[in-house]
Structures are given as C-alpha cells and as structure tokens.
Design a protein around this motif. Sequence first.
Motif, PDB file in Angstrom:
ATOM      1  N   ASN A  88      -3.117  -2.759  -6.066  1.00 38.03           N
ATOM      2  CA  ASN A  88      -2.957  -3.271  -7.414  1.00 38.03           C
ATOM      3  C   ASN A  88      -2.662  -4.761  -7.310  1.00 38.03           C
ATOM      4  OD1 ASN A  88      -0.320  -3.411  -6.588  1.00 38.03           O
ATOM      5  ND2 ASN A  88       0.445  -1.878  -7.971  1.00 38.03           N
ATOM      6  N   GLN A 135       2.294   1.794  -3.466  1.00 34.42           N
ATOM      7  CA  GLN A 135       1.287   2.339  -4.374  1.00 34.42           C
ATOM      8  C   GLN A 135       1.047   3.818  -4.082  1.00 34.42           C
ATOM      9  OE1 GLN A 135       0.007   0.685  -6.996  1.00 34.42           O
ATOM     10  NE2 GLN A 135      -0.915   2.617  -7.587  1.00 34.42           N
ATOM     11  N   ARG A 138       3.838   5.720  -5.671  1.00 34.17           N
ATOM     12  CA  ARG A 138       3.599   5.830  -7.117  1.00 34.17           C
ATOM     13  C   ARG A 138       2.538   6.880  -7.422  1.00 34.17           C
ATOM     14  NH1 ARG A 138       2.672   0.339  -6.967  1.00 34.17           N
ATOM     15  NH2 ARG A 138       4.649  -0.702  -6.782  1.00 34.17           N
ATOM     16  N   ASN A 139       1.470   6.894  -6.633  1.00 39.22           N
ATOM     17  CA  ASN A 139       0.394   7.864  -6.861  1.00 39.22           C
ATOM     18  C   ASN A 139       0.868   9.295  -6.651  1.00 39.22           C
ATOM     19  OD1 ASN A 139      -1.425   5.855  -7.460  1.00 39.22           O
ATOM     20  ND2 ASN A 139      -2.326   5.804  -5.434  1.00 39.22           N
ATOM     21  N   TRP A 143       0.830  -1.210   0.000  1.00 35.33           N
ATOM     22  CA  TRP A 143       0.000   0.000   0.000  1.00 35.33           C
ATOM     23  C   TRP A 143       0.861   1.255   0.000  1.00 35.33           C
ATOM     24  CZ3 TRP A 143      -3.396  -2.445   4.267  1.00 35.33           C
ATOM     25  CH2 TRP A 143      -4.375  -3.252   3.682  1.00 35.33           C
TER      26      TRP A 143
END
Length: 109
Positions: free
Chosen positions: A99, A77, A80-81, A74
């Motif tokens: 994902n 991710q 990345r966001n 988490w």
Amino acid sequence: MGSPAYVIINPTMSKLTLTLKLPFYRLNACKAAEFERLTLLNTEVANTLLSVDKSVRRKYTSKDFHHVEIGSMWINQTIRNTCAQTKVTKFKRLPIEVNNQGYSVNRGW
C-alpha cells in the motif's frame, strides 16, 4: 491507442481510494523467482497468523516477525489482511501487497 481511463468521484463518499496496479519494471527470471519466493514466505506467515485466535492476531506487529525475511511494511499489510479475512481458514497463495505506507514515486531523470 489504449482504452481511456475513467475516474468516478462520488460526492457522498467520505473517503476516496486510488489503486494503481503497476507492472514490474524490467521483470526477468531472477526477479520473478525472488517474487515467487517472497510470495511463498508471505503465504506461510499469513497461514501462521490464521492459526492464532483473532483477538491475539490483532496484537501482532512486524517486530514479532523480525526473523522472517520480508520487510516490515509487507508484514504489517499481511497482518491487516489476515485480520480482515474472517471467513478464510487457509490461504493457498497470498502475494506480497504494497500500500502507500513507506512508498513514494520519484521522478528520476
């Protein structure tokens, strides 16, 4: 009967992405409260990342956030966001996003 599902495949596309939005399994008040708590933690981490320069932000890994009570997939991710959202200066709310990293669907009989 529900509406039919359509899958459109474009032969010129080099990459095919499949997104599944699944409802929570047997969501109760306790699970909803835990999801809300983790969403607030995730939003706090994302806003902390946004306050850092983008070139430095890309070098972060989940190990840098070992003190936060969110799993590494988490956190990765979220990193990345925050790197992808160039025009965002602050998130009001960023739910936990999963994902296919470390995720599997098992048939439990």
